[in-house]
Design a protein around this motif. Sequence first.
Motif, PDB file in Angstrom:
ATOM      1  N   GLY A  56       0.888  -1.078   0.031  1.00 32.31           N
ATOM      2  CA  GLY A  56      -0.090  -0.011  -0.040  1.00 32.31           C
ATOM      3  C   GLY A  56       0.741   1.403  -0.014  1.00 32.31           C
ATOM      4  O   GLY A  56       0.501   2.191  -0.776  1.00 32.31           O
ATOM      5  N   GLY A  57       1.814   1.219   0.679  1.00 30.68           N
ATOM      6  CA  GLY A  57       3.014   2.492   0.670  1.00 30.68           C
ATOM      7  C   GLY A  57       3.522   2.671  -0.447  1.00 30.68           C
ATOM      8  O   GLY A  57       3.320   3.998  -0.941  1.00 30.68           O
ATOM      9  N   LEU A  58       4.144   1.633  -0.931  1.00 28.79           N
ATOM     10  CA  LEU A  58       4.858   1.797  -2.263  1.00 28.79           C
ATOM     11  C   LEU A  58       3.994   1.976  -3.443  1.00 28.79           C
ATOM     12  O   LEU A  58       4.189   3.209  -4.268  1.00 28.79           O
ATOM     13  N   THR A  59       2.995   1.472  -3.731  1.00 27.94           N
ATOM     14  CA  THR A  59       1.789   1.923  -4.575  1.00 27.94           C
ATOM     15  C   THR A  59       1.395   3.304  -4.632  1.00 27.94           C
ATOM     16  O   THR A  59       1.045   3.908  -5.323  1.00 27.94           O
ATOM     17  N   GLY A  60       1.207   3.735  -3.078  1.00 30.63           N
ATOM     18  CA  GLY A  60       0.601   4.803  -2.707  1.00 30.63           C
ATOM     19  C   GLY A  60       1.753   6.257  -3.141  1.00 30.63           C
ATOM     20  O   GLY A  60       1.228   6.974  -3.850  1.00 30.63           O
ATOM     21  N   LEU A  61       2.941   5.728  -3.237  1.00 27.21           N
ATOM     22  CA  LEU A  61       3.779   6.750  -3.539  1.00 27.21           C
ATOM     23  C   LEU A  61       4.052   6.958  -5.037  1.00 27.21           C
ATOM     24  O   LEU A  61       3.997   7.805  -5.790  1.00 27.21           O
ATOM     25  N   LEU A  62       3.936   5.657  -5.592  1.00 30.19           N
ATOM     26  CA  LEU A  62       3.614   5.904  -7.208  1.00 30.19           C
ATOM     27  C   LEU A  62       2.417   6.257  -7.693  1.00 30.19           C
ATOM     28  O   LEU A  62       2.580   6.788  -8.746  1.00 30.19           O
ATOM     29  N   GLY A  63       1.511   6.150  -6.769  1.00 31.96           N
ATOM     30  CA  GLY A  63      -0.014   6.591  -7.200  1.00 31.96           C
ATOM     31  C   GLY A  63       0.128   8.163  -7.117  1.00 31.96           C
ATOM     32  O   GLY A  63      -0.411   8.813  -8.229  1.00 31.96           O
ATOM     33  N   LEU A  64       0.890   8.613  -6.312  1.00 30.13           N
ATOM     34  CA  LEU A  64       1.070  10.388  -6.063  1.00 30.13           C
ATOM     35  C   LEU A  64       1.828  10.609  -7.406  1.00 30.13           C
ATOM     36  O   LEU A  64       1.354  11.746  -7.711  1.00 30.13           O
ATOM     37  N   ALA A  65       2.887   9.915  -7.475  1.00 28.69           N
ATOM     38  CA  ALA A  65       3.428  10.536  -9.053  1.00 28.69           C
ATOM     39  C   ALA A  65       2.864  10.383 -10.243  1.00 28.69           C
ATOM     40  O   ALA A  65       2.724  10.897 -11.011  1.00 28.69           O
ATOM     41  N   TYR A  66       2.027   9.345 -10.349  1.00 37.61           N
ATOM     42  CA  TYR A  66       1.026   9.078 -11.476  1.00 37.61           C
ATOM     43  C   TYR A  66       0.205  10.191 -11.509  1.00 37.61           C
ATOM     44  O   TYR A  66      -0.086  10.662 -12.361  1.00 37.61           O
ATOM     45  N   TRP A  67      -0.586  10.607 -10.284  1.00 38.18           N
ATOM     46  CA  TRP A  67      -1.577  11.576 -10.423  1.00 38.18           C
ATOM     47  C   TRP A  67      -0.769  12.976 -10.679  1.00 38.18           C
ATOM     48  O   TRP A  67      -1.268  13.868 -11.543  1.00 38.18           O
ATOM     49  N   ALA A  68       0.572  13.201 -10.304  1.00 39.36           N
ATOM     50  CA  ALA A  68       1.044  14.361 -10.545  1.00 39.36           C
ATOM     51  C   ALA A  68       1.529  14.507 -11.941  1.00 39.36           C
ATOM     52  O   ALA A  68       0.973  15.677 -12.563  1.00 39.36           O
ATOM     53  N   LEU A  69       1.978  13.600 -12.655  1.00 38.46           N
ATOM     54  CA  LEU A  69       2.297  13.532 -13.956  1.00 38.46           C
ATOM     55  C   LEU A  69       1.015  13.778 -14.946  1.00 38.46           C
ATOM     56  O   LEU A  69       1.039  14.527 -15.859  1.00 38.46           O
ATOM     57  N   GLY A  70      -0.212  12.962 -14.470  1.00 40.77           N
ATOM     58  CA  GLY A  70      -1.491  12.998 -15.207  1.00 40.77           C
ATOM     59  C   GLY A  70      -1.755  14.242 -15.263  1.00 40.77           C
ATOM     60  O   GLY A  70      -2.366  14.910 -16.146  1.00 40.77           O
ATOM     61  N   ALA A  71      -1.804  15.022 -14.017  1.00 41.56           N
ATOM     62  CA  ALA A  71      -2.485  16.415 -13.849  1.00 41.56           C
ATOM     63  C   ALA A  71      -1.717  17.298 -14.862  1.00 41.56           C
ATOM     64  O   ALA A  71      -2.202  18.307 -15.119  1.00 41.56           O
ATOM     65  N   VAL A 189       4.775  -2.744  -7.647  1.00 40.60           N
ATOM     66  CA  VAL A 189       5.800  -1.801  -7.904  1.00 40.60           C
ATOM     67  C   VAL A 189       6.330  -1.955  -9.329  1.00 40.60           C
ATOM     68  O   VAL A 189       6.394  -0.813 -10.202  1.00 40.60           O
ATOM     69  N   LEU A 190       6.357  -3.090 -10.082  1.00 33.25           N
ATOM     70  CA  LEU A 190       6.759  -3.121 -11.313  1.00 33.25           C
ATOM     71  C   LEU A 190       5.571  -2.623 -12.291  1.00 33.25           C
ATOM     72  O   LEU A 190       5.642  -1.853 -13.150  1.00 33.25           O
ATOM     73  N   PHE A 191       4.235  -2.757 -11.713  1.00 36.30           N
ATOM     74  CA  PHE A 191       3.156  -2.814 -12.243  1.00 36.30           C
ATOM     75  C   PHE A 191       3.081  -0.902 -12.426  1.00 36.30           C
ATOM     76  O   PHE A 191       2.756  -0.576 -13.353  1.00 36.30           O
ATOM     77  N   GLY A 192       3.086  -0.518 -11.256  1.00 32.57           N
ATOM     78  CA  GLY A 192       3.221   0.781 -10.939  1.00 32.57           C
ATOM     79  C   GLY A 192       4.261   1.710 -11.894  1.00 32.57           C
ATOM     80  O   GLY A 192       3.894   2.756 -12.494  1.00 32.57           O
TER      81      GLY A 192
END
Length: 461
Positions: A56-71, A189-192
Motif C-alpha cells: 500500500g505504501g509503495l503503490t501509494g507513492l507511485l500513485g502520487l507520482a502518477y497523479w502528479a504527471l497526469g495532472a 511496484v513493477l506494475f506502477g
Amino acid sequence: MTDRRVAGRPIRERPLADPAVTDPQLMVIRPDEPGLLRRELSNPLFRNAYALVANGGLTGLLGLAYWALGAKLYAPDDMGRDWAVIQAIMFVGSVTMLNFLLIRFVPQTARHTRSLVLACYATGAAAAAVLALGFLLTLDRWGESFQHLGNWKAALWFLVMAVAWNLWNQQEGVFTGLRHAGWVPVVNVLFGGTKLVLLVVLAGAYPGDGVTLSWFVPAVVMLVPVSAFLFGRLIPRHSRLNAGRGDRPTHRDIARYVGGAYIGGAFQYASISLIPVVVAAHISSATNAYFQMAWALGMMLDLLALTLSMSLTVEGSFDRAGLAESTRAALRRTLTLMTPAVLVVVVAAPFALRFFGHEYADRGAPLLQVLALAVLPKALIELYVGVLRVENRTRLIALLQGVRFAGVLALVLVVVEPDRLATIGLAIVGVNTIVAATVLPGLLRATRAEPSPAARGRVIS
C-alpha cells in the motif's frame, strides 16, 4: 505439542514433523529470538500484513507520482473521463473476483490448490465479461463520461480490461492465501513503474485515452509471467509443504461459504468502485478529475485498513485455535499503523494537493481529509469481517457489507453536488461510524474467545 517455560514465559514446542519447524515461510514467534523486527517478521500474521502494508505504501507513492504527471500532461476533462472509465473497469473486475474464497480456503488446501485457483479464475473472469457487457448495453444511463465506449473498438478494450483486472486482483488473493504476500509489493511496484512510463509515452499520441491505456495494458501483459510463477513454483511448493496438514475443506464447505461471502465481497468492492462511477454520472468530466484524485488517494488508505483483515483470515484459517490471539494482535497493529497515517493525511492534504494545481487542492483536499477520517471505523469493520470469514458466518458478512453499501449509496445520491464534494465524504464517515459501533462488541468478544476443543484438535498449530 508440549509447553515449557523460557525466562519465565510459557511457549509451545512443535513436534519435529510439523513443517513450520523447517519451513521459514511458516515460522512462528519465539521469545528467545533477538530483535523486534525479526520477531515481528517471524510471525506469519504480521509478515503477510506488513508485506501488504508495504504494498500500500509503495503503490501509494507511485500513485502520487502518477497523479502528479497526469495532472500536468492531461487536461482535466480527459483525466476525469478516463478516471470514470477506470473506476467502471475496477468495479466490474473487482465485484466479480473471488479473493474472499482464495484467502479463506487456499491456506487449508494442498493437493487441490491448483484446481481451486483455476476454478476461481474461470468463474471470476466469466462473470466479469458478462457484467462488462451489461454495462456497455446500458451506457445511456451512465452520463457523458462513458459515451465514447459506444464505439465497438473502445467497447472491446473495455471488455478485455475488465477481465484482465479481475484476474490481476485474484492473483493478489492467491499470493496472500499462500502466505507469500511479500510478492504483492514486488509485482505492484513493477506494475506502477510501467504505468508511469506509459502515462508519459502515451500523452502525445493518445491524449484522450492515454490514462486508461497506461493503467491496464501493463496488467494485461504482466498476467502471463506472474501466473507462470504462481502455478509453476509457489502453488506446487504450497501443496508439498501442506500435504497431510489438518482437515481439508469439502466441496460442501466451499459451496456453503460462497453465497454469503460472495455477496458480502461484492458489496465491499461496490463501496470502493461503484460509488465513484455513480458520482461520475452526476458531475462534469472536469469536476470528476478533482473528485477522482481525492477518492483514489483516500482508497490507498483503505487498502491499509484491509491488509490486516486479509492476513487475519489467512492465519485464522491455518490455526483456528489461535484466532483470538491473532485478532488481538491485528487490532493493536491496526490502531498503531492507521492512527498516525490518518493524522498525516488530514494535516498535509491541503498543502500536498497544491502540487497538482490549485483547483485540485481547493476542491479535492476537503474531500480527501474527510475520507481519511473514515478509515479508522472502516478498519474495525474489516477486522470483524476477517473474523467472520474464519468462522464461516457469511450471512452476517453479507448483511454488514450490504447495509454499509446501501447506506453510503443512498446518502451519496442525495448529497452529491459539484461544488460540495466533501459532503460525499461526510456521508461515508457517518455510515461507517454507525456500522463500526455496531460490530465493535463482537470484535472485542472475538479477542477474548477461547477456541473450541474441535478447533484445537482439527488443525496443527
